[in-house]
Design an enzyme around this catalytic site. Structure first.
Site, short mmCIF file in Angstrom:
data_model
loop_
_atom_site.label_atom_id
_atom_site.label_comp_id
_atom_site.label_asym_id
_atom_site.label_seq_id
_atom_site.Cartn_x
_atom_site.Cartn_y
_atom_site.Cartn_z
N VAL A 293 0.86 -1.18 0.00
CA VAL A 293 0.00 0.00 0.00
C VAL A 293 0.90 1.23 0.00
CG1 VAL A 293 -1.74 1.32 1.26
CG2 VAL A 293 -1.86 -1.19 1.21
N TYR B 6 5.48 22.23 9.78
CA TYR B 6 5.99 21.06 9.06
C TYR B 6 7.07 20.36 9.86
CZ TYR B 6 8.44 18.32 5.52
OH TYR B 6 9.05 17.30 4.83
N LYS C 67 7.00 16.43 11.40
CA LYS C 67 7.99 15.39 11.11
C LYS C 67 8.69 14.92 12.38
CE LYS C 67 7.36 14.96 6.70
NZ LYS C 67 6.89 13.68 6.10
#
Length: 345
Positions: free
Chosen positions: A71, A219, A223
């Site tokens: 996937v 961002y 992370k």
């Protein structure tokens, strides 16, 4: 003996008049500690070099037999597309998940034309966080032998922007896509892997998660979250025979990075993905991070230097990172002004 004499002289200068025997013991302890410290750094660097350039990773077939599935999220462009193509080349059937249905259809046709594998597609906007989308994904993967999950979907800021000026919708989308989307997808996939006692969960991280990145604060924080989450998940799933790995990456040519030219430190998606898939289970340049890897050679050397030599949380490194992104912001704003001027003429 020369070292001991200098050591004794230093103690005398500092007003520390110790017995000769204690001076000798102190000198020996200091010398041994220094030697061990240097030796550990040298051995760590040798380990990094072996991991990056010599030792192979786990073979992809160890995660599932022929006919098993992978996937891939964020599959239609850039890294996601390249992961899909290379995993198909390795013999995995592919479930392609991304936002744009037309791109998924085109990629699925390319994969089935080039390789003797099956594909399934799901057009899904991770920013919407729609329960119906996750239910549809669950319906697709139920009954499939999913051996590999590539958590590639992600979003960054349009341009470097101070947090106080970050648009609320951009901030929300980054957290929803990068964090919640990755968690919900993984939670759907791993029960089958746990039952089969094998599998690979690979999540795309970033140097932004290693280094606090001013002007990309949301961002960078997303992370860093994935770094901690993936490491924790790796420990939880290891007893089930599942390999969990977070890939720490610097810049790659892609639409997200807005970088088009390759260099020694900026590979294209094909070279980067090839390095990732050939080094599964190797830390690369991240020996201090469990269940993590910096497998591309230049990224690995950079990660080693930043985490083992520099202080990634120190003001010096953060300040340099800030200056770099301030310069990028200025260039982006000037470019936007030029384009605005062209449209008005």
């Amino acid at each position: 003996m020369e070292f001991l004499s200098k050591y004794t002289a230093c103690l005398s200068n500092w007003g520390l008049n110790l017995e000769p025997g204690l001076q000798t013991v102190g000198a020996a302890v200091l010398l041994t500690t220094g030697t061990l410290f240097i030796a550990s750094r040298v051995l760590t660097f040798v380990r990094v070099l072996l991991s990056l350039f010599v030792l192979p990773g786990k073979p992809l077939r160890s995660f599932g037999p022929k006919g098993s599935w992978a996937v891939v999220t964020g599959a239609s462009d850039g890294l996601g597309k390249e992961f899909s193509l290379q995993l198909a080349r390795a013999g995995f059937n592919i479930v392609l998940v991304s936002r744009t249905a037309s791109k998924l259809t085109t990629l699925a046709e390319e994969i089935t034309t080039k390789h003797s594998v099956q594909t399934k597609t799901l057009a899904m906007d991770y920013a919407a966080n729609n329960d119906a989308d996750y239910e549809e994904l669950k319906a697709i993967v139920d009954g499939l032998d999913v051996a590999v999950l590539i958590n590639n979907v992600g979003k960054s800021h349009d341009i470097p922007t101070p947090f106080a000026l970050t648009p609320e919708d951009e901030m929300t989308d980054i957290v929803t896509i990068n964090c919640l989307g990755t968690l919900r997808t993984t939670q759907l996939i791993i029960p089958g892997m746990m039952q089969r006692k094998r599998g690979l969960v690979l999540t795309m991280g970033s140097f932004g998660g290693l280094l606090p990145t001013p002007l990309l604060a949301t961002y960078s924080g997303s992370k860093a979250f994935l770094q901690q989450w993936s490491t924790s998940l790796g420990s939880e799933l290891e007893p089930y025979g599942i390999t969990v790995e977070l890939v720490q990456a610097y810049l790659i040519t892609s639409a997200m990075s807005k970088v088009r030219r390759t260099s020694a430190t900026i590979p294209d998606p094909r070279a980067f993905v090839k390095a990732v898939l050939s080094k599964i289970g190797r830390n690369g340049g991240s020996p201090g991070y469990a269940y993590s890897s910096s497998p591309y050679w230049s990224h690995g050397l950079m990660a080693w230097f930043l985490t083992c030599v520099m202080q990634p949380m120190g003001k010096l490194v953060v300040g340099q990172n800030k200056s770099m992104h301030e310069a990028i912001r200025k260039r982006a704003l000037r470019k936007a002004e030029r384009e605005k001027g062209k449209k008005s003429t």
